[in-house]
Write a protein that holds these residues in place. Structure first.
Motif, PDB file in Angstrom:
ATOM      1  N   LEU A   1      63.192   0.454  81.808  1.00  0.00           N
ATOM      2  CA  LEU A   1      61.890   0.822  82.350  1.00  0.00           C
ATOM      3  C   LEU A   1      61.124  -0.448  82.688  1.00  0.00           C
ATOM      4  O   LEU A   1      61.162  -1.425  81.937  1.00  0.00           O
ATOM      5  N   LYS A   2      60.399  -0.405  83.809  1.00  0.00           N
ATOM      6  CA  LYS A   2      59.566  -1.535  84.211  1.00  0.00           C
ATOM      7  C   LYS A   2      58.283  -1.000  84.828  1.00  0.00           C
ATOM      8  O   LYS A   2      58.326  -0.104  85.679  1.00  0.00           O
ATOM      9  N   LEU A   3      57.169  -1.548  84.396  1.00  0.00           N
ATOM     10  CA  LEU A   3      55.880  -1.147  84.952  1.00  0.00           C
ATOM     11  C   LEU A   3      55.876  -1.394  86.450  1.00  0.00           C
ATOM     12  O   LEU A   3      56.266  -2.470  86.905  1.00  0.00           O
TER      13      LEU A   3
ATOM     14  N   ALA B   1      47.062  -3.143  92.109  1.00  0.00           N
ATOM     15  CA  ALA B   1      47.758  -3.590  93.317  1.00  0.00           C
ATOM     16  C   ALA B   1      49.228  -3.193  93.239  1.00  0.00           C
ATOM     17  O   ALA B   1      49.828  -3.231  92.172  1.00  0.00           O
ATOM     18  N   LYS B   2      49.775  -2.828  94.379  1.00  0.00           N
ATOM     19  CA  LYS B   2      51.192  -2.484  94.446  1.00  0.00           C
ATOM     20  C   LYS B   2      51.947  -3.608  95.130  1.00  0.00           C
ATOM     21  O   LYS B   2      51.389  -4.387  95.881  1.00  0.00           O
ATOM     22  N   THR B   3      53.215  -3.661  94.888  1.00  0.00           N
ATOM     23  CA  THR B   3      54.078  -4.663  95.483  1.00  0.00           C
ATOM     24  C   THR B   3      54.345  -4.349  96.954  1.00  0.00           C
ATOM     25  O   THR B   3      54.221  -3.199  97.371  1.00  0.00           O
TER      26      THR B   3
ATOM     27  N   ASP C   1      59.047  -9.375  91.119  1.00  0.00           N
ATOM     28  CA  ASP C   1      58.442 -10.388  90.255  1.00  0.00           C
ATOM     29  C   ASP C   1      58.046  -9.717  88.931  1.00  0.00           C
ATOM     30  O   ASP C   1      58.303  -8.548  88.726  1.00  0.00           O
ATOM     31  N   HIS C   2      57.458 -10.437  88.081  1.00  0.00           N
ATOM     32  CA  HIS C   2      56.956  -9.914  86.799  1.00  0.00           C
ATOM     33  C   HIS C   2      58.038  -9.273  85.928  1.00  0.00           C
ATOM     34  O   HIS C   2      57.916  -8.133  85.502  1.00  0.00           O
ATOM     35  N   ASP C   3      59.101 -10.012  85.658  1.00  0.00           N
ATOM     36  CA  ASP C   3      60.098  -9.476  84.722  1.00  0.00           C
ATOM     37  C   ASP C   3      59.506  -9.275  83.332  1.00  0.00           C
ATOM     38  O   ASP C   3      60.091  -8.565  82.514  1.00  0.00           O
ATOM     39  N   ASP C   4      58.338  -9.860  83.087  1.00  0.00           N
ATOM     40  CA  ASP C   4      57.655  -9.613  81.815  1.00  0.00           C
ATOM     41  C   ASP C   4      57.102  -8.187  81.753  1.00  0.00           C
ATOM     42  O   ASP C   4      56.687  -7.730  80.697  1.00  0.00           O
ATOM     43  N   TRP C   5      57.121  -7.447  82.851  1.00  0.00           N
ATOM     44  CA  TRP C   5      56.694  -6.049  82.867  1.00  0.00           C
ATOM     45  C   TRP C   5      57.814  -5.104  82.459  1.00  0.00           C
ATOM     46  O   TRP C   5      57.605  -3.898  82.366  1.00  0.00           O
ATOM     47  N   ILE C   6      59.020  -5.635  82.218  1.00  0.00           N
ATOM     48  CA  ILE C   6      60.116  -4.793  81.729  1.00  0.00           C
ATOM     49  C   ILE C   6      59.797  -4.394  80.294  1.00  0.00           C
ATOM     50  O   ILE C   6      59.419  -5.228  79.471  1.00  0.00           O
TER      51      ILE C   6
ATOM     52  N   GLU D   1      69.568  -6.533  88.485  1.00  0.00           N
ATOM     53  CA  GLU D   1      69.877  -7.966  88.491  1.00  0.00           C
ATOM     54  C   GLU D   1      70.680  -8.343  89.734  1.00  0.00           C
ATOM     55  O   GLU D   1      70.445  -9.399  90.336  1.00  0.00           O
ATOM     56  N   GLN D   2      71.613  -7.500  90.143  1.00  0.00           N
ATOM     57  CA  GLN D   2      72.387  -7.754  91.362  1.00  0.00           C
ATOM     58  C   GLN D   2      71.473  -7.744  92.590  1.00  0.00           C
ATOM     59  O   GLN D   2      71.603  -8.584  93.485  1.00  0.00           O
ATOM     60  N   PHE D   3      70.549  -6.801  92.637  1.00  0.00           N
ATOM     61  CA  PHE D   3      69.636  -6.703  93.772  1.00  0.00           C
ATOM     62  C   PHE D   3      68.702  -7.913  93.836  1.00  0.00           C
ATOM     63  O   PHE D   3      68.386  -8.402  94.921  1.00  0.00           O
ATOM     64  N   LYS D   4      68.293  -8.402  92.686  1.00  0.00           N
ATOM     65  CA  LYS D   4      67.406  -9.574  92.658  1.00  0.00           C
ATOM     66  C   LYS D   4      68.080 -10.800  93.271  1.00  0.00           C
ATOM     67  O   LYS D   4      67.420 -11.609  93.911  1.00  0.00           O
ATOM     68  N   THR D   5      69.384 -10.951  93.070  1.00  0.00           N
ATOM     69  CA  THR D   5      70.078 -12.107  93.621  1.00  0.00           C
ATOM     70  C   THR D   5      70.229 -12.013  95.136  1.00  0.00           C
ATOM     71  O   THR D   5      70.331 -13.027  95.809  1.00  0.00           O
ATOM     72  N   ASN D   6      70.247 -10.788  95.677  1.00  0.00           N
ATOM     73  CA  ASN D   6      70.363 -10.579  97.117  1.00  0.00           C
ATOM     74  C   ASN D   6      69.545  -9.337  97.500  1.00  0.00           C
ATOM     75  O   ASN D   6      70.099  -8.255  97.678  1.00  0.00           O
ATOM     76  N   PRO D   7      68.218  -9.487  97.628  1.00  0.00           N
ATOM     77  CA  PRO D   7      67.348  -8.326  97.841  1.00  0.00           C
ATOM     78  C   PRO D   7      67.324  -7.812  99.282  1.00  0.00           C
ATOM     79  O   PRO D   7      66.270  -7.728  99.903  1.00  0.00           O
TER      80      PRO D   7
END
Length: 137
Positions: free
Chosen positions: A75-77, A84-86, A94-99, A127-133
């Motif tokens: 889950l991630k906020l 604000a939305k992304t 961004d904000h992996d601290d929101w996991i 994680e795969q998507f983050k490397t190639n979004p």
């Protein structure tokens, strides 16, 4: 202040919140479906319990069959009401601290309010998507 002036995140008490879970099957193809959960007690429901509520809904409710073979584990906020939305339509990269990494913390511990939106997905796929979004159609 009338009832129409009250921000929606304050309309309902923390003991009866409405949450929207963005159930993400594929980041690449932007395949997601919203699951709206009502009357969630943010002071008592833990992250682990919220995951289980979502998994049960996916397995038992109509319309979720294509999602049943995905291992949803994270889950991630996504956003809070009036926040604000992304610009990324599927998830905020961004904000992996929101996991929400602690299954034993309550949703209130993570600052949830009424009308909070949270993404539910498979972490390995994320994680795969983050490397190639890149997205496809």
């Amino acid at each position: 202040m009338s009832e129409y002036d009250t921000p929606t995140n304050l309309v309902r008490p923390k003991t009866s919140a409405v949450l929207t879970l963005r159930i993400i099957k594929s980041f690449e193809f932007r395949t997601e479906k919203n699951l709206v959960l009502k009357d969630i007690n943010l002071d008592k429901v833990t992250v682990g319990e919220l995951k289980e509520l979502a998994r049960q809904a996916i397995q038992t409710q109509a319309g979720w069959k294509p999602y049943r073979n995905t291992n949803f584990d994270t889950l991630k906020l996504y956003t809070k009401a009036h926040g604000a939305k992304t610009t990324n339509l599927i998830i905020n990269l961004d904000h992996d601290d929101w996991i929400l990494s602690d299954d034993f913390k309550t949703l209130a511990d993570y600052g949830f309010e009424n009308e909070t939106e949270v993404s539910f997905f498979n972490k390995e796929m994320y994680e795969q998507f983050k490397t190639n979004p890149e997205t496809r159609w």
